[in-house]
Design a protein around this motif. Structure first.
Motif, mmCIF file in Angstrom:
data_model
loop_
_atom_site.group_PDB
_atom_site.id
_atom_site.type_symbol
_atom_site.label_atom_id
_atom_site.label_comp_id
_atom_site.label_asym_id
_atom_site.label_seq_id
_atom_site.Cartn_x
_atom_site.Cartn_y
_atom_site.Cartn_z
ATOM 1 N N GLY A 173 6.834 40.214 37.553
ATOM 2 C CA GLY A 173 7.535 40.961 37.055
ATOM 3 C C GLY A 173 8.726 40.017 35.758
ATOM 4 N N CYS A 174 7.545 38.909 35.580
ATOM 5 C CA CYS A 174 8.112 38.638 34.373
ATOM 6 C C CYS A 174 8.460 38.889 33.574
ATOM 7 C CB CYS A 174 7.673 36.934 34.130
ATOM 8 S SG CYS A 174 6.831 36.157 35.718
ATOM 9 N N GLN A 175 9.618 38.673 32.741
ATOM 10 C CA GLN A 175 10.386 39.645 31.996
ATOM 11 C C GLN A 175 10.296 38.337 30.348
ATOM 12 O OE1 GLN A 175 11.338 42.711 31.689
ATOM 13 N NE2 GLN A 175 10.909 42.660 33.641
ATOM 14 N N PRO A 176 10.030 38.835 29.169
ATOM 15 C CA PRO A 176 10.226 38.402 27.726
ATOM 16 C C PRO A 176 11.663 36.832 27.986
ATOM 17 C CG PRO A 176 9.128 40.910 27.213
ATOM 18 C CD PRO A 176 10.391 40.597 28.618
ATOM 19 N N ASN A 177 12.455 37.773 28.237
ATOM 20 C CA ASN A 177 13.348 35.975 28.251
ATOM 21 C C ASN A 177 12.911 34.767 29.221
ATOM 22 O OD1 ASN A 177 14.217 37.875 30.998
ATOM 23 N ND2 ASN A 177 15.942 37.961 30.122
ATOM 24 N N GLY A 178 12.435 34.947 30.647
ATOM 25 C CA GLY A 178 11.963 34.568 31.031
ATOM 26 C C GLY A 178 11.859 33.980 32.570
ATOM 27 N N THR A 179 12.719 35.101 32.711
ATOM 28 C CA THR A 179 13.143 35.806 34.379
ATOM 29 C C THR A 179 11.914 36.241 35.083
ATOM 30 O OG1 THR A 179 13.798 37.611 33.137
ATOM 31 C CG2 THR A 179 15.445 35.910 33.380
ATOM 32 N N GLY A 180 12.259 35.644 36.132
ATOM 33 C CA GLY A 180 11.287 36.867 36.793
ATOM 34 C C GLY A 180 10.761 35.730 38.277
ATOM 35 N N TRP A 181 9.955 36.358 38.966
ATOM 36 C CA TRP A 181 8.511 35.706 40.552
ATOM 37 C C TRP A 181 8.105 34.690 39.362
ATOM 38 C CZ3 TRP A 181 11.638 34.868 44.765
ATOM 39 C CH2 TRP A 181 12.122 35.822 45.021
ATOM 40 N N GLU A 182 7.601 33.622 39.748
ATOM 41 C CA GLU A 182 6.407 32.725 39.936
ATOM 42 C C GLU A 182 5.280 32.568 40.725
ATOM 43 O OE1 GLU A 182 5.487 28.904 38.171
ATOM 44 O OE2 GLU A 182 6.041 30.107 37.067
ATOM 45 N N VAL A 183 4.510 32.802 41.282
ATOM 46 C CA VAL A 183 4.176 32.222 42.320
ATOM 47 C C VAL A 183 2.688 31.091 42.339
ATOM 48 C CG1 VAL A 183 2.785 32.989 44.910
ATOM 49 C CG2 VAL A 183 4.570 33.841 43.547
ATOM 50 N N GLY A 184 2.786 30.324 43.061
ATOM 51 C CA GLY A 184 1.369 29.423 42.247
ATOM 52 C C GLY A 184 0.866 28.371 43.713
ATOM 53 N N ALA A 185 -1.086 27.801 43.918
ATOM 54 C CA ALA A 185 -1.090 27.125 44.473
ATOM 55 C C ALA A 185 -1.519 25.888 43.960
ATOM 56 C CB ALA A 185 -2.016 28.128 45.827
#
Length: 274
Positions: A173-185
């Motif tokens: 759900g990331c937006q062009p303005n740098g907002t949203g959720w990021e998940v990593g491993a």
């Protein structure tokens, strides 16, 4: 811990609904990833000031948890696809190449562990571990449009030793303005110097602490999972959150310094962007 993570995630999701109505869509960060803050709005100077609260393990391998308040934000200057930044104890540079490669180099300071970090006296007799200047080199490569999927590689090296981090992530759900959720491993590796700085017990420390003398080999250190969140509440105010869970390898978890076979932290904070 799981209950606390769920409560914070619910809180952030509620604010996300509020922010989606009031947030500005004008900001254009270097890359649309919540973990890579960009306060410059595309070019020139950018300044963000804020505070974050973290609930985390007291030190590497600890079974004690504590709250810590840390400053957030930083000072940045951007020209085209190059961004120079100062944040906390690090100063560095990021650049975007061909819209699919993100490179970063930064110099920071890594503080050592102190005996007083354990309120239960688990570190008594071990003294203070080394502190020093570190160099971080990082590269990210996009695998899908808008950085929906990416690979990540980092090397942290300096007086304290060397740490290698290799991973992958997805932007939800990331937006062009740098907002949203990021998940990593990620999977991490360390050299012998860093391994023994954090988990080794030399002869002198063994005598003073009563812990068995321990030498930790270089190689595999841990596997970790992380979540980052960022959203605008209005044109200037950001809310951010992060959570980390790291599972140690057997060589690390077998160290007498390790009271747990994992490390965990969760944090939330606000930043005012000028």
């Amino acid at each position: 811990m799981k209950k606390l993570v769920l409560q914070v995630a619910t809180f952030l999701s509620a604010l996300s609904c509020f922010g989606s109505v009031n947030a500005t869509e004008m900001r254009t960060p270097l890359v649309p990833l919540p973990s890579i803050s960009d306060f410059t709005n595309g070019d020139g100077w950018g300044v963000g000031i804020g505070l974050g609260v973290e609930y985390e393990t007291a030190y590497e391998g600890s079974d004690e948890f504590e709250f810590e308040i840390d400053p957030a934000g930083g000072v940045q200057w951007r020209t085209g696809e190059h961004l120079f930044f100062w944040a906390g104890e690090a100063i560095g540079w990021r650049t975007l190449a061909k819209d699919v490669w993100l490179f970063q180099a930064s110099v920071g300071y890594e503080e050592g562990r102190e005996e007083g970090d354990s309120e239960d006296g688990r570190l008594d007799g071990l003294g203070e571990s080394s502190s020093g200047v570190t160099l971080l080199l990082e590269v990210r490569h996009v695998l899908a449009e808008d950085w929906r999927y990416f690979l990540d590689g980092r090397v942290l090296t300096g007086e304290i030793g060397t740490l290698g981090i290799f991973g992958a992530g997805t932007c939800l759900g990331c937006q062009p303005n740098g907002t949203g959720w990021e998940v990593g491993a990620v999977v991490t590796f360390h050299d012998g110097k860093l391994a023994n700085r954090d988990f080794g017990v030399n002869t002198r420390q063994s005598i003073d602490s009563g812990l068995p003398e321990t030498d930790v080999d270089s190689g595999y250190r841990s596997t970790g999972f992380n979540v980052n969140y960022r959203n605008y509440l209005n044109e200037s105010w950001q809310i951010f959150g992060e959570a980390l869970y790291e599972i140690y390898g057997s060589d690390v978890s077998d160290s007498p310094i390790s009271r747990n076979d994992y490390e965990a932290e969760i944090g939330v904070g606000f930043t005012y962007v000028f």
